[in-house]
Design a protein around this motif. Sequence first.
Motif, mmCIF file in Angstrom:
data_model
loop_
_atom_site.group_PDB
_atom_site.id
_atom_site.type_symbol
_atom_site.label_atom_id
_atom_site.label_comp_id
_atom_site.label_asym_id
_atom_site.label_seq_id
_atom_site.Cartn_x
_atom_site.Cartn_y
_atom_site.Cartn_z
ATOM 1 N N ILE A 109 30.413 53.820 45.373
ATOM 2 C CA ILE A 109 30.726 52.396 45.460
ATOM 3 C C ILE A 109 32.080 52.126 44.797
ATOM 4 C CG2 ILE A 109 29.984 50.072 44.777
ATOM 5 C CD1 ILE A 109 27.098 51.160 44.693
ATOM 6 N N VAL A 110 32.870 51.284 45.441
ATOM 7 C CA VAL A 110 34.068 50.728 44.802
ATOM 8 C C VAL A 110 33.821 49.241 44.618
ATOM 9 C CG1 VAL A 110 36.537 50.282 45.006
ATOM 10 C CG2 VAL A 110 35.591 52.461 45.810
ATOM 11 N N PHE A 111 33.898 48.805 43.382
ATOM 12 C CA PHE A 111 33.678 47.394 43.058
ATOM 13 C C PHE A 111 34.963 46.813 42.491
ATOM 14 C CE2 PHE A 111 32.813 44.227 39.758
ATOM 15 C CZ PHE A 111 32.141 43.265 40.499
ATOM 16 N N GLU A 112 35.397 45.714 43.087
ATOM 17 C CA GLU A 112 36.558 44.992 42.575
ATOM 18 C C GLU A 112 36.066 43.680 41.974
ATOM 19 O OE1 GLU A 112 39.324 46.582 46.284
ATOM 20 O OE2 GLU A 112 39.509 44.503 45.624
ATOM 21 N N ARG A 113 36.333 43.503 40.712
ATOM 22 C CA ARG A 113 35.817 42.307 40.019
ATOM 23 C C ARG A 113 36.481 41.040 40.577
ATOM 24 N NH1 ARG A 113 39.553 40.135 36.650
ATOM 25 N NH2 ARG A 113 41.229 41.457 35.893
ATOM 26 N N PRO A 114 35.806 39.912 40.411
ATOM 27 C CA PRO A 114 36.451 38.656 40.816
ATOM 28 C C PRO A 114 37.561 38.284 39.846
ATOM 29 C CG PRO A 114 34.361 38.201 39.744
ATOM 30 C CD PRO A 114 34.460 39.702 39.871
ATOM 31 N N ARG A 115 38.464 37.447 40.327
ATOM 32 C CA ARG A 115 39.545 36.919 39.488
ATOM 33 C C ARG A 115 39.368 35.409 39.371
ATOM 34 N NH1 ARG A 115 39.866 42.432 40.128
ATOM 35 N NH2 ARG A 115 41.825 43.243 39.271
ATOM 36 N N PHE A 116 39.542 34.927 38.150
ATOM 37 C CA PHE A 116 39.397 33.495 37.889
ATOM 38 C C PHE A 116 40.691 32.953 37.299
ATOM 39 C CE2 PHE A 116 35.188 35.409 37.493
ATOM 40 C CZ PHE A 116 34.440 34.612 38.351
ATOM 41 N N ALA A 117 40.996 31.694 37.618
ATOM 42 C CA ALA A 117 42.133 31.015 36.998
ATOM 43 C C ALA A 117 41.752 30.570 35.589
ATOM 44 C CB ALA A 117 42.546 29.815 37.845
ATOM 45 N N ALA A 118 42.742 30.131 34.842
ATOM 46 C CA ALA A 118 42.501 29.716 33.459
ATOM 47 C C ALA A 118 41.501 28.566 33.382
ATOM 48 C CB ALA A 118 43.822 29.311 32.801
ATOM 49 N N ASP A 119 41.453 27.755 34.430
ATOM 50 C CA ASP A 119 40.508 26.631 34.415
ATOM 51 C C ASP A 119 39.114 27.029 34.910
ATOM 52 O OD1 ASP A 119 40.796 26.954 37.131
ATOM 53 O OD2 ASP A 119 41.551 24.924 37.521
ATOM 54 N N GLY A 120 38.927 28.344 35.173
ATOM 55 C CA GLY A 120 37.615 28.836 35.580
ATOM 56 C C GLY A 120 37.392 28.843 37.075
ATOM 57 N N SER A 121 38.331 28.328 37.834
ATOM 58 C CA SER A 121 38.159 28.320 39.292
ATOM 59 C C SER A 121 38.372 29.728 39.846
ATOM 60 C CB SER A 121 39.134 27.337 39.937
ATOM 61 O OG SER A 121 40.475 27.705 39.648
ATOM 62 N N LEU A 122 37.730 29.992 40.965
ATOM 63 C CA LEU A 122 37.801 31.326 41.570
ATOM 64 C C LEU A 122 39.131 31.507 42.300
ATOM 65 C CD1 LEU A 122 36.149 33.941 42.231
ATOM 66 C CD2 LEU A 122 35.569 32.835 44.401
ATOM 67 N N PRO A 169 37.450 36.530 45.171
ATOM 68 C CA PRO A 169 36.063 36.939 44.947
ATOM 69 C C PRO A 169 35.966 38.423 44.586
ATOM 70 C CG PRO A 169 36.510 36.839 47.291
ATOM 71 C CD PRO A 169 37.750 36.321 46.598
ATOM 72 N N ALA A 170 34.804 38.840 44.157
ATOM 73 C CA ALA A 170 34.535 40.269 44.005
ATOM 74 C C ALA A 170 34.418 40.891 45.400
ATOM 75 C CB ALA A 170 33.238 40.478 43.234
ATOM 76 N N TYR A 171 34.805 42.156 45.480
ATOM 77 C CA TYR A 171 34.680 42.901 46.724
ATOM 78 C C TYR A 171 33.915 44.188 46.457
ATOM 79 C CZ TYR A 171 38.185 39.961 49.045
ATOM 80 O OH TYR A 171 38.864 38.899 49.610
ATOM 81 N N VAL A 172 33.177 44.637 47.468
ATOM 82 C CA VAL A 172 32.459 45.892 47.301
ATOM 83 C C VAL A 172 32.562 46.725 48.573
ATOM 84 C CG1 VAL A 172 30.213 44.967 48.039
ATOM 85 C CG2 VAL A 172 30.300 46.938 46.503
ATOM 86 N N THR A 173 32.815 48.006 48.351
ATOM 87 C CA THR A 173 32.747 49.010 49.409
ATOM 88 C C THR A 173 31.700 50.019 48.974
ATOM 89 O OG1 THR A 173 35.083 48.726 49.965
ATOM 90 C CG2 THR A 173 34.027 50.781 50.672
#
Length: 276
Positions: A188-201, A204-208
């Motif tokens: 599995i390759v998992f890419e974590r989600p990224r959030f802005a400083a205000d918590g907004s997305l 998204p996370a991605y998975v292979t």
Amino acid sequence: MKRCVRTGVIAAMALTMTGPVAAQDKPGFKDTPMLPGGQWRVHDADRPAPIVVTPAATPGGAPADAVVLFDGRSLDAWKPDRIAWPIANGALTIPSRAKSGGENNLVSKQSFGDVQMHLEFRSPNPPTKSSQDRGNSGIWFMQRYEVQILDGSQNPTYADGTVGAVYGWKPPLVNAARKPGEWQTYDIVFERPRFAADGSLVRPAYVTALLNGVLVQNHQAMLGTTIWRKVASYTAHADAAPIQLQDHDSPVSFRNIWVRPLPAAAIAQDLGKDGK
Ligand code: MG
């Protein structure tokens, strides 16, 4: 491309034809067009070579730069919610609720963000119960995002809950399950989600995921924190968090678990709207 011309050869030719030029013995070119991003040329002679990672001696083994989470002998990389998962014959097995007294997930001591992960699991044999109660476990990246483990062999259940699913969201592309009692591989390759400083997305996370060498999720965007009978959504969190193996009251076994934390360069970059 098969044909490979070394800059040193070109330099030698240039010396013969046009007089002295700077010595250059690195393979590659300095007279080719610039690639998107403006940093490197096509086949750029100065582009750094990839670092060397020595692969395992046998397929599925941990490469030299892996963080080994379970090598068949020690539970040191983990902390259980309640009691240790017993080790026998090089494998971990989820203990019964009668012994643990309740939900007893296994949580990695180390936190991870973007990772490549390998593990092997074995569904209980003979199988008992059915659907979600047969061989249920799961890999919870960042303790939030589940790639499902289930006995997927002749075990009808809802599609987004079978083995290889992003639970509650995306069924696997195919059912590549082996029979209960047989060892199965997950890569599995998992890419974590990224959030802005205000918590907004922001991303998204991605998975292979490949189950037994068969692609079951291909760079699939995840919907959010895994949840049962509801639509998942994101809540901002830290850039790293533990990996959790799920106790779902079924004696699933595990062996050969390792991860490779991934550098930023491993995260897929989309081309811009103009193709650059
Ligand atoms: Mg599960």
